[in-house]
Design a protein around this motif. Sequence first.
Motif, PDB file in Angstrom:
ATOM      1  N   THR A  29       0.835  -1.208   0.000  1.00  0.00           N
ATOM      2  CA  THR A  29       0.000   0.000   0.000  1.00  0.00           C
ATOM      3  C   THR A  29       0.863   1.248   0.000  1.00  0.00           C
ATOM      4  O   THR A  29       0.642   2.177  -0.784  1.00  0.00           O
ATOM      5  CB  THR A  29      -0.931   0.014   1.226  1.00  0.00           C
ATOM      6  OG1 THR A  29      -1.802  -1.113   1.179  1.00  0.00           O
ATOM      7  CG2 THR A  29      -1.770   1.288   1.247  1.00  0.00           C
ATOM      8  N   THR A  61      -6.141   2.756  -1.276  1.00  0.00           N
ATOM      9  CA  THR A  61      -6.196   1.803  -0.168  1.00  0.00           C
ATOM     10  C   THR A  61      -6.594   0.440  -0.722  1.00  0.00           C
ATOM     11  O   THR A  61      -7.443   0.340  -1.610  1.00  0.00           O
ATOM     12  CB  THR A  61      -7.213   2.233   0.904  1.00  0.00           C
ATOM     13  OG1 THR A  61      -8.498   2.404   0.289  1.00  0.00           O
ATOM     14  CG2 THR A  61      -6.796   3.538   1.556  1.00  0.00           C
ATOM     15  N   THR A  70      -8.521  -2.898  -0.790  1.00  0.00           N
ATOM     16  CA  THR A  70      -9.761  -3.456  -0.251  1.00  0.00           C
ATOM     17  C   THR A  70      -9.781  -4.980  -0.297  1.00  0.00           C
ATOM     18  O   THR A  70     -10.518  -5.621   0.436  1.00  0.00           O
ATOM     19  CB  THR A  70     -10.974  -2.923  -1.043  1.00  0.00           C
ATOM     20  OG1 THR A  70     -10.824  -3.270  -2.427  1.00  0.00           O
ATOM     21  CG2 THR A  70     -11.068  -1.403  -0.919  1.00  0.00           C
ATOM     22  N   GLU A  71      -8.970  -5.543  -1.177  1.00  0.00           N
ATOM     23  CA  GLU A  71      -8.932  -6.999  -1.305  1.00  0.00           C
ATOM     24  C   GLU A  71      -7.560  -7.411  -1.812  1.00  0.00           C
ATOM     25  O   GLU A  71      -6.993  -6.759  -2.672  1.00  0.00           O
ATOM     26  CB  GLU A  71     -10.019  -7.466  -2.280  1.00  0.00           C
ATOM     27  CG  GLU A  71     -10.158  -8.979  -2.379  1.00  0.00           C
ATOM     28  CD  GLU A  71     -11.252  -9.385  -3.354  1.00  0.00           C
ATOM     29  OE1 GLU A  71     -11.366 -10.595  -3.628  1.00  0.00           O
ATOM     30  OE2 GLU A  71     -11.981  -8.492  -3.837  1.00  0.00           O
ATOM     31  N   GLY A 112      -8.421  -2.202  -4.975  1.00  0.00           N
ATOM     32  CA  GLY A 112      -8.590  -1.127  -4.015  1.00  0.00           C
ATOM     33  C   GLY A 112      -9.317   0.065  -4.566  1.00  0.00           C
ATOM     34  O   GLY A 112      -9.758   0.078  -5.718  1.00  0.00           O
ATOM     35  N   ASP A 113      -9.461   1.092  -3.740  1.00  0.00           N
ATOM     36  CA  ASP A 113     -10.150   2.339  -4.096  1.00  0.00           C
ATOM     37  C   ASP A 113      -9.213   3.511  -3.841  1.00  0.00           C
ATOM     38  O   ASP A 113      -8.180   3.375  -3.176  1.00  0.00           O
ATOM     39  CB  ASP A 113     -11.417   2.506  -3.245  1.00  0.00           C
ATOM     40  CG  ASP A 113     -12.458   1.441  -3.544  1.00  0.00           C
ATOM     41  OD1 ASP A 113     -12.566   1.057  -4.728  1.00  0.00           O
ATOM     42  OD2 ASP A 113     -13.133   1.000  -2.594  1.00  0.00           O
TER      43      ASP A 113
END
Length: 282
Positions: free
Chosen positions: A177, A191, A193-194, A211-212
């Motif tokens: 990240t 970020t 998310t999976e 992610g987002d």
Amino acid sequence: MAPSHVSRSHKQQLFSVAFGSTWFGRWGYTFLRGSYGVSRDTYTTAIESLGSHPLTEVEEIVEKYKKSLTPLECMKDLLSFMLQMRCGTRGRKKMDLNKDLWTVYDKVLMRRKNHVQTILNCKVFCKEIPLRQMSAECLTVTFVVRDADDNELPGMVGCECTTLPVNDVADLKGRVTRLIQDTYHALSNFTITEMEGEGTDELKENMWVKGDGADMDCNYVAEGGRGWLVTCICGAEDDDGEDMVECDTCKKWKHIECLINDGFKLEDNAGFICLECSTPRH
């Protein structure tokens, strides 16, 4: 009167002609890319042409140093001898040597400005540093950025970033990240998310994350910005870090210096339309 001081830019040009490589070659750096459309071949040709130039224009300088043990047959021979001699010279002798170097620069190099400018337009050099031996606990992280439809994103160039000491998948998630956020400006708020293997300790050779937080409308997705189209008369087709201006009609970017040299008059706070767009088509 010739100046007694040889500036850094002049010294770098003299060094390139004398030793056939960039000033930074002493530390292992080699040509990566040039500005204004200068290629590796153009850069090499400029150095070789200046280095092989005869000494007829500076015979009075050659006469002063002809007793050297080094044969002085071309410009490369003379400059390499003078620059090496300069390293061990002080006081008045060094001032005289600087004047002789300036005379060579003025009488030979500056009369071949195209080659000299080519050398000056080469500002980006690189050095290959071999990867250190990694332990079994380290991973090399290589990014390939894709959208939700598995398409590679324009401007998001994949790159190998670093090696990381990793304990498990959870540890890898946090480290990746931070790497993604530091590597891509558009993903500075990204970020995860999976992540493949999340919740386990299973580390694989190839893993994916979702992610987002991607800002694909920002101006700096990658170097040069997103969507820039460069087509300059010098041959440049990419942002090379030099000052440019965008045509209001075709939205193509040109070097300001190239336009001025080509006769364009650019005014502050005024629009710009390139020659191709301003020429009437019949």
